[in-house]
Design an enzyme around this catalytic site. Sequence first.
Site, short mmCIF file in Angstrom:
data_model
loop_
_atom_site.label_atom_id
_atom_site.label_comp_id
_atom_site.label_asym_id
_atom_site.label_seq_id
_atom_site.Cartn_x
_atom_site.Cartn_y
_atom_site.Cartn_z
CG ASN A 1 -1.89 1.10 1.27
OD1 ASN A 1 -1.87 1.98 0.40
ND2 ASN A 1 -2.76 1.10 2.25
NE ARG B 1 -6.31 1.29 -0.19
CZ ARG B 1 -6.43 2.40 0.52
NH1 ARG B 1 -5.38 2.89 1.14
NH2 ARG B 1 -7.57 3.02 0.61
CG HIS C 1 -13.87 2.56 2.88
ND1 HIS C 1 -14.68 3.53 3.44
CD2 HIS C 1 -12.62 2.82 3.31
CE1 HIS C 1 -13.94 4.34 4.17
NE2 HIS C 1 -12.70 3.94 4.11
NE ARG D 1 -11.64 11.84 4.64
CZ ARG D 1 -11.44 10.58 4.27
NH1 ARG D 1 -12.25 10.01 3.41
NH2 ARG D 1 -10.45 9.88 4.75
CD GLU E 1 -9.36 -1.57 3.89
OE1 GLU E 1 -8.97 -1.24 5.03
OE2 GLU E 1 -9.73 -0.76 3.04
#
Length: 399
Positions: free
Chosen positions: A7, A90, A180, A241, A384
């Site tokens: 990643n 990723r 996601h 956010r 993940e």
Amino acid sequence: MKILVLNSGSSSVKFQLFDMGDNRVIASGLVEKIGEASSYAKLKDVGADKIYEERAPLKDHHEGLEAMRRLFVSSNILHDFSELDGIGHRIVHGGESFSDSALVTPDVIAKIEQNSVLAPLHNPGHLAGIKNAMHESGKKVPHVVVFDTVFHQTIPEYAYRYALPFDLCKRLHIRRYGFHGTSHHYVTKKAAEYLGVPYEKFNAVSLHLGNGASACAVQGGKSVDTSMGLSPLEGLIMGTRSGDMDPAVLTYLLNLGELTAEGIDAFLNKKSGLLGICGSNDMREVVAKMHEGDERAHLAFEMFCYRIKKYIGAYYAVLGRVDAVVFTGGIGENAPYSREKICNDLTHMGIKIDHELNFAASGGIRDLSVPDAAVKTLVVPTNEELEIALETKRVIENL
Ligand code: ADP
């Protein structure tokens, strides 16, 4: 079969090496602060519970990945990257170019480059990771890219379009992509398996609640709607956010001179959310402050949970039949207060959780529902990296 998962961000690379015989993590680690004087690389040999570290200025991803390879060699975990059966990467944004994971080819790299305009903070770092990992591994090791957006490519057009001038959106690829995806896919597959429902018949509302948070409506094992949009900003309230809001707030602030066009991104992505409401972006702090009587923290907590509840209702209407509500991510897995608040008063929808089960400490997959609940409420720890490894294996085996 050994698969390395990377990643790569703009200044860091996280990695995990899997033995795909039993999906076991052999080693994990990270290269941090690439480009700074204080950069370092760290590797943990999971079986031996031993840490290997290298501290030296790493000026770019090339030097960063070289440091990672040296740690694999000095720890005796690998003699050479050519021993790997594959490397999975990723990628945050696949845009409209990818509806599946893909073997890395020059054409695939060019498409990810083109999509960088949609994810300027992520895709350039991913590309630097891919190119340098290819350099380290040599030509024989296949590289696979796994996208956060791919799982959502099954969302129907009426759900992914924005009600904005159509031709403009088409030309500039403005639409809901969702993110996601690897997590929503992984946890809903696990949930279906746990409940003994075939995945292609499984309906669920999946809630990935971490620093970034999103909801996803899964119908018959496919994403049919999700709360994040063109970027990971839309939808739920997150650590920093805003999630959903009336865009007219921006015009209002711009007209008043309270905000500049250049400041919009930081305003919405870094200064809003839980942080903007109560000064903390970490749910542990928000809950602790709330329990100390802090009214703003209480409000932030209520707003966060209320927004999620609204999405559960919306996706319940979309799905018609819901087998499970699935909680995952740092908050979804570890914050029982949030789960309780979100699921409170949803008995009429068949959602009811048991207080003790919800507050019981456990790290694994678990069912929180009362015995007669029509809709199961599950906690499923996300993974993940494993999902990327599994996807990489699938692509390689189909070559
Ligand atoms: P990211 O999206 O960066 O991967 P995570 O999935 O790790 O983030 O989630 C981070 C969030 O999870 C933070 O808000 C953190 O406070 C929250 N969290 C982690 N552990 C707990 C806990 N035990 N109780 C409440 N919140 C927690």
